[in-house]
Design an enzyme around this catalytic site. Structure first.
Site, PDB file in Angstrom:
ATOM      1  N   CYS A  56       0.819  -1.216   0.000  1.00 38.27           N
ATOM      2  CA  CYS A  56       0.000   0.000   0.000  1.00 38.27           C
ATOM      3  C   CYS A  56       0.852   1.265   0.000  1.00 38.27           C
ATOM      4  O   CYS A  56       0.663   2.151  -0.823  1.00 38.27           O
ATOM      5  CB  CYS A  56      -0.948  -0.012   1.202  1.00 38.27           C
ATOM      6  SG  CYS A  56      -1.875   1.513   1.348  1.00 38.27           S
TER       7      CYS A  56
ATOM      8  N   LYS B 237       0.011   5.342  -6.033  1.00 38.52           N
ATOM      9  CA  LYS B 237      -1.025   5.333  -7.089  1.00 38.52           C
ATOM     10  C   LYS B 237      -1.916   6.559  -6.963  1.00 38.52           C
ATOM     11  O   LYS B 237      -2.181   7.261  -7.922  1.00 38.52           O
ATOM     12  CB  LYS B 237      -1.832   4.041  -6.979  1.00 38.52           C
ATOM     13  CG  LYS B 237      -2.894   3.789  -8.031  1.00 38.52           C
ATOM     14  CD  LYS B 237      -4.255   4.370  -7.735  1.00 38.52           C
ATOM     15  CE  LYS B 237      -4.824   4.097  -6.373  1.00 38.52           C
ATOM     16  NZ  LYS B 237      -5.301   2.773  -6.104  1.00 38.52           N
TER      17      LYS B 237
ATOM     18  N   HIS C 102     -27.986  21.038  -1.376  1.00 42.10           N
ATOM     19  CA  HIS C 102     -28.013  21.537  -2.739  1.00 42.10           C
ATOM     20  C   HIS C 102     -27.064  22.708  -2.927  1.00 42.10           C
ATOM     21  O   HIS C 102     -26.956  23.539  -2.037  1.00 42.10           O
ATOM     22  CB  HIS C 102     -29.452  21.987  -3.051  1.00 42.10           C
ATOM     23  CG  HIS C 102     -29.662  22.396  -4.467  1.00 42.10           C
ATOM     24  ND1 HIS C 102     -29.632  21.498  -5.504  1.00 42.10           N
ATOM     25  CD2 HIS C 102     -29.885  23.622  -5.013  1.00 42.10           C
ATOM     26  CE1 HIS C 102     -29.837  22.149  -6.634  1.00 42.10           C
ATOM     27  NE2 HIS C 102     -29.989  23.429  -6.371  1.00 42.10           N
TER      28      HIS C 102
ATOM     29  N   GLU D 124     -26.554  14.811  -3.435  1.00 41.11           N
ATOM     30  CA  GLU D 124     -27.974  14.992  -3.114  1.00 41.11           C
ATOM     31  C   GLU D 124     -28.850  14.021  -3.903  1.00 41.11           C
ATOM     32  O   GLU D 124     -29.937  13.660  -3.470  1.00 41.11           O
ATOM     33  CB  GLU D 124     -28.426  16.437  -3.351  1.00 41.11           C
ATOM     34  CG  GLU D 124     -28.425  16.878  -4.800  1.00 41.11           C
ATOM     35  CD  GLU D 124     -28.868  18.343  -4.964  1.00 41.11           C
ATOM     36  OE1 GLU D 124     -29.969  18.679  -4.521  1.00 41.11           O
ATOM     37  OE2 GLU D 124     -28.089  19.133  -5.531  1.00 41.11           O
TER      38      GLU D 124
ATOM     39  N   GLU E 177      -7.308   1.492 -13.183  1.00 40.42           N
ATOM     40  CA  GLU E 177      -6.747   2.698 -12.558  1.00 40.42           C
ATOM     41  C   GLU E 177      -5.537   3.208 -13.338  1.00 40.42           C
ATOM     42  O   GLU E 177      -5.411   4.404 -13.609  1.00 40.42           O
ATOM     43  CB  GLU E 177      -6.368   2.418 -11.105  1.00 40.42           C
ATOM     44  CG  GLU E 177      -7.590   2.231 -10.203  1.00 40.42           C
ATOM     45  CD  GLU E 177      -7.242   2.003  -8.738  1.00 40.42           C
ATOM     46  OE1 GLU E 177      -6.076   1.701  -8.430  1.00 40.42           O
ATOM     47  OE2 GLU E 177      -8.161   2.142  -7.901  1.00 40.42           O
TER      48      GLU E 177
ATOM     49  N   TYR F 126      -9.068  -3.776 -10.933  1.00 41.69           N
ATOM     50  CA  TYR F 126      -8.752  -2.495 -10.305  1.00 41.69           C
ATOM     51  C   TYR F 126      -7.478  -1.866 -10.882  1.00 41.69           C
ATOM     52  O   TYR F 126      -7.477  -0.713 -11.293  1.00 41.69           O
ATOM     53  CB  TYR F 126      -8.452  -2.703  -8.827  1.00 41.69           C
ATOM     54  CG  TYR F 126      -9.591  -2.893  -7.881  1.00 41.69           C
ATOM     55  CD1 TYR F 126     -10.001  -1.864  -7.051  1.00 41.69           C
ATOM     56  CD2 TYR F 126     -10.220  -4.127  -7.754  1.00 41.69           C
ATOM     57  CE1 TYR F 126     -11.010  -2.049  -6.120  1.00 41.69           C
ATOM     58  CE2 TYR F 126     -11.231  -4.316  -6.832  1.00 41.69           C
ATOM     59  CZ  TYR F 126     -11.627  -3.275  -6.015  1.00 41.69           C
ATOM     60  OH  TYR F 126     -12.618  -3.464  -5.105  1.00 41.69           O
TER      61      TYR F 126
ATOM     62  N   CYS G 204      -1.450   1.674  -3.109  1.00 39.69           N
ATOM     63  CA  CYS G 204      -2.467   2.724  -2.915  1.00 39.69           C
ATOM     64  C   CYS G 204      -1.904   4.147  -2.854  1.00 39.69           C
ATOM     65  O   CYS G 204      -2.430   5.035  -3.522  1.00 39.69           O
ATOM     66  CB  CYS G 204      -3.230   2.504  -1.607  1.00 39.69           C
ATOM     67  SG  CYS G 204      -3.440   0.806  -1.122  1.00 39.69           S
TER      68      CYS G 204
HETATM   69  P1  NDP Z   1      -8.089  -8.147 -10.129  1.00 40.58           P
HETATM   70  O1  NDP Z   1      -8.284  -9.522  -9.612  1.00 40.58           O
HETATM   71  O2  NDP Z   1      -8.950  -7.056  -9.650  1.00 40.58           O
HETATM   72  O3  NDP Z   1      -8.191  -8.162 -11.725  1.00 40.58           O
HETATM   73  C1  NDP Z   1      -7.439  -9.037 -12.486  1.00 40.58           C
HETATM   74  C2  NDP Z   1      -7.845  -8.838 -13.933  1.00 40.58           C
HETATM   75  O4  NDP Z   1      -6.968  -9.580 -14.773  1.00 40.58           O
HETATM   76  C3  NDP Z   1      -9.243  -9.320 -14.234  1.00 40.58           C
HETATM   77  O5  NDP Z   1      -9.828  -8.435 -15.148  1.00 40.58           O
HETATM   78  C4  NDP Z   1      -9.007 -10.689 -14.855  1.00 40.58           C
HETATM   79  O6  NDP Z   1      -9.992 -11.051 -15.770  1.00 40.58           O
HETATM   80  C5  NDP Z   1      -7.709 -10.470 -15.588  1.00 40.58           C
HETATM   81  N1  NDP Z   1      -6.929 -11.692 -15.739  1.00 40.58           N
HETATM   82  C6  NDP Z   1      -6.602 -12.591 -14.791  1.00 40.58           C
HETATM   83  N2  NDP Z   1      -5.824 -13.565 -15.296  1.00 40.58           N
HETATM   84  C7  NDP Z   1      -5.636 -13.262 -16.594  1.00 40.58           C
HETATM   85  C8  NDP Z   1      -4.929 -13.884 -17.646  1.00 40.58           C
HETATM   86  N3  NDP Z   1      -4.239 -14.992 -17.437  1.00 40.58           N
HETATM   87  N4  NDP Z   1      -4.960 -13.308 -18.858  1.00 40.58           N
HETATM   88  C9  NDP Z   1      -5.645 -12.171 -19.068  1.00 40.58           C
HETATM   89  N5  NDP Z   1      -6.335 -11.522 -18.112  1.00 40.58           N
HETATM   90  C10 NDP Z   1      -6.335 -12.078 -16.884  1.00 40.58           C
HETATM   91  O7  NDP Z   1      -6.554  -7.871  -9.882  1.00 40.58           O
HETATM   92  P2  NDP Z   1      -5.744  -6.513  -9.725  1.00 40.58           P
HETATM   93  O8  NDP Z   1      -4.317  -6.883  -9.861  1.00 40.58           O
HETATM   94  O9  NDP Z   1      -6.294  -5.472 -10.607  1.00 40.58           O
HETATM   95  O10 NDP Z   1      -6.008  -6.112  -8.224  1.00 40.58           O
HETATM   96  C11 NDP Z   1      -5.747  -7.049  -7.180  1.00 40.58           C
HETATM   97  C12 NDP Z   1      -6.533  -6.672  -5.953  1.00 40.58           C
HETATM   98  O11 NDP Z   1      -5.913  -5.575  -5.320  1.00 40.58           O
HETATM   99  C13 NDP Z   1      -7.954  -6.209  -6.235  1.00 40.58           C
HETATM  100  O12 NDP Z   1      -8.856  -7.266  -6.349  1.00 40.58           O
HETATM  101  C14 NDP Z   1      -8.227  -5.330  -5.062  1.00 40.58           C
HETATM  102  O13 NDP Z   1      -8.717  -6.115  -4.006  1.00 40.58           O
HETATM  103  C15 NDP Z   1      -6.874  -4.757  -4.728  1.00 40.58           C
HETATM  104  N6  NDP Z   1      -6.755  -3.380  -5.237  1.00 40.58           N
HETATM  105  C16 NDP Z   1      -7.563  -2.422  -4.727  1.00 40.58           C
HETATM  106  C17 NDP Z   1      -7.495  -1.131  -5.177  1.00 40.58           C
HETATM  107  C18 NDP Z   1      -8.404  -0.106  -4.604  1.00 40.58           C
HETATM  108  O14 NDP Z   1      -8.949  -0.335  -3.529  1.00 40.58           O
HETATM  109  N7  NDP Z   1      -8.635   1.010  -5.278  1.00 40.58           N
HETATM  110  C19 NDP Z   1      -6.545  -0.733  -6.223  1.00 40.58           C
HETATM  111  C20 NDP Z   1      -5.752  -1.816  -6.702  1.00 40.58           C
HETATM  112  C21 NDP Z   1      -5.859  -3.086  -6.222  1.00 40.58           C
HETATM  113  P3  NDP Z   1     -11.335 -11.780 -15.341  1.00 40.58           P
HETATM  114  O15 NDP Z   1     -12.222 -10.738 -14.760  1.00 40.58           O
HETATM  115  O16 NDP Z   1     -11.824 -12.357 -16.603  1.00 40.58           O
HETATM  116  O17 NDP Z   1     -10.944 -12.811 -14.328  1.00 40.58           O
END
Ligand code: NDP
Length: 451
Positions: free
Chosen positions: A43, A51, A437, A442, A183, A179, A48
């Protein structure tokens, strides 16, 4: 506990591990914490916080564009990537120092080493080889980005390297639809890059409400991002200074960087958890019960390494609950329901509670309240944008089961809406609240009729 060197040994000094160490020490425990990288974890060091600093930087461009309609004449605005990276690094160093100071103030001994588990009560420090006997061991080692294996994949970066690029990528191809992918796609676009987001699914952000997913993708397109759905990157080749990403649809895209954001894997490898008999689940995470205890009674685990809800405030709570329960004689467990979450995209998403699909899947009889409106600011800025707000309400109880927002300040709004949802607010409570408002929020209390 006389034959133990410490009462608690924490492996991993991220947000969760540091909270657990500090609170256990406050309860009088002798605590040691090992960290092989920088104190602060994902983080603070590579997640976080940096980012969000980048997100702030990226949003100035939209403000500059919007300003013209309000009479501002701006010229000569130029973005300097090295300045942003250097200033971000300074802030991260300050935060790391603050984390270290807190631990020291609470007499937690920091060991800047990798630690592995030898048996249920012994940790070995790599390099020195020293062994530490601990009454309780807490694993808080987090997770790391998944890197795929295919021709040329090693040429690509993940979010970890994205924070330290020496040159700003004017063109970038990002793979993933979660995510991190969304982002970074938005923030690089805001900073002026040409961005192509490649996602294997038929819509971005699986798990979010379908209206939210669609709305954000349309807004991203309006801001010039290219989202390619239903495809993946099949190969990456070096072409001079550029990288050529070949997609599964046969198309090729040249860019300065290719980034993978395809999920994160719990950091359980090479900890020798198996030697102590710690059970690992099918996703490679440490299996724990609701008290964060693993299959070995003296070993606990919290945060992303347990793959419950990979969010910093959740890891912090899990660490706090663990320390209070084991060392403070004040047992409590973390409630993982109705945790608000945000995606810091442009525009951002804030959600809490059930999506429409999840509520229906649970067999709830629901009403949906939804509004899509043009914000007042867009009238003068001329920006083609709209805000989505949606409430999922249980018919029988009138309880608000879910709140979903896409638009400016959605993250700030959802934190407060989450208080109401957590308290079990009814739609009638929202209706009874007088609107403030003129604001965006709102609209949350003025949705009268279900759609
Ligand atoms: P996520 O699990 O959110 O997303 C992974 C993405 O990669 C999905 O769209 C998935 O597709 C795709 N994917 C997975 N495997 C493959 C593959 N082999 N080939 C192609 N695409 C693939 O992971 P992130 O790394 O984005 O984030 C991890 C976690 O970190 C989040 O779930 C969240 O909990 C946390 N996080 C929170 C944030 C916040 O609070 N703002 C910011 C960043 C991270 P599919 O949907 O089809 O499985």
């Amino acid at each position: 506990m006389a034959d133990f060197d410490v009462d608690l040994f924490v492996i991993g000094a991220g947000s969760g591990g540091v909270r657990a160490a500090r609170v256990a020490a406050e309860h009088g425990a002798r605590v040691m914490i090992a960290e092989e990288d920088r104190v602060g974890g994902t983080c603070v060091i590579r997640g976080c916080v940096p980012k969000k600093l980048f997100v702030y930087a990226s949003r100035f461009s939209h403000e500059f564009e919007d300003a013209a309609g309000f009479g501002w004449k701006l010229k000569g605005a130029r973005f300097d990537w090295p300045t942003l990276v250097a200033n971000k690094d300074k802030e991260i160093a300050r935060l790391e120092a603050a984390y270290r100071a807190t631990l020291k103030k609470h007499r937690v001994e920091i060991v800047d080493r990798r630690a592995v588990i030898e048996n249920p009560h012994t940790v070995r420090l790599i390099k020195s080889g020293a062994r530490v006997r601990a009454a309780t061991i807490l694993v808080a080692t987090g997770a790391r980005p998944v890197r795929p294996e295919f021709p040329g994949a090693a040429e690509a970066i993940t979010s970890e390297e994205a924070f330290h690029l020496r040159k700003f990528p004017r063109r970038i191809v990002i793979q993933g639809g979660g995510y991190v992918a969304v982002e970074f796609a938005c923030l690089f676009a805001g900073l002026g890059a040409h961005v192509i987001l490649v996602h294997r699914g038929d819509e971005i952000l699986r798990g979010f409400d379908d209206d939210v997913r669609r709305h954000l993708r349309v807004e991203m397109r309006e801001r010039g991002l290219h989202v390619v759905l239903g495809h993946t990157i099949a190969a990456i080749e070096k072409k001079g200074r550029a990288l050529r990403a070949r997609l599964s649809d046969g198309s090729s895209h040249d860019s300065d960087q290719v980034m993978f954001a395809i999920g994160r894997r719990p950091n359980t490898a090479n900890l020798r958890l198996e030697t102590a008999g710690v059970a690992i689940d099918a996703h490679g995470a440490i299996a724990v019960d609701e008290t964060s205890r693993s299959s070995v009674p003296s070993i606990y685990a919290i945060g992303d390494v347990t793959n419950r809800l990979a969010l910093t405030p959740v890891a912090i709570r899990e660490g706090h609950a663990f320390a209070d329960s084991v060392f403070g004689d004040r047992p409590w467990n973390v409630d993982h329901a109705n945790v608000p979450t945000a995606v810091f995209s442009e525009p951002e998403i804030g959600v809490v509670g059930l999506t429409e699909a999840a509520a229906r899947a649970k067999g709830r009889d629901i009403d949906i309240y939804r509004t899509v409106f043009r914000p007042l600011k867009a009238t003068l800025s001329g920006r083609a944008t709209s805000i989505l707000m949606k409430l999922v309400v249980e018919k029988a109880s009138n309880r608000v089961l879910g709140v979903h927002i896409v638009g400016k300040a959605a993250a700030e709004m959802i934190q407060l809406a989450a208080v109401a949802v957590k308290m079990g607010a009814r739609k009638s409570d929202f209706d009874a609240t007088v609107a403030l408002h003129p604001t965006l929020s709102e609209e949350l209390v003025t949705m009268r009729n279900p759609v």
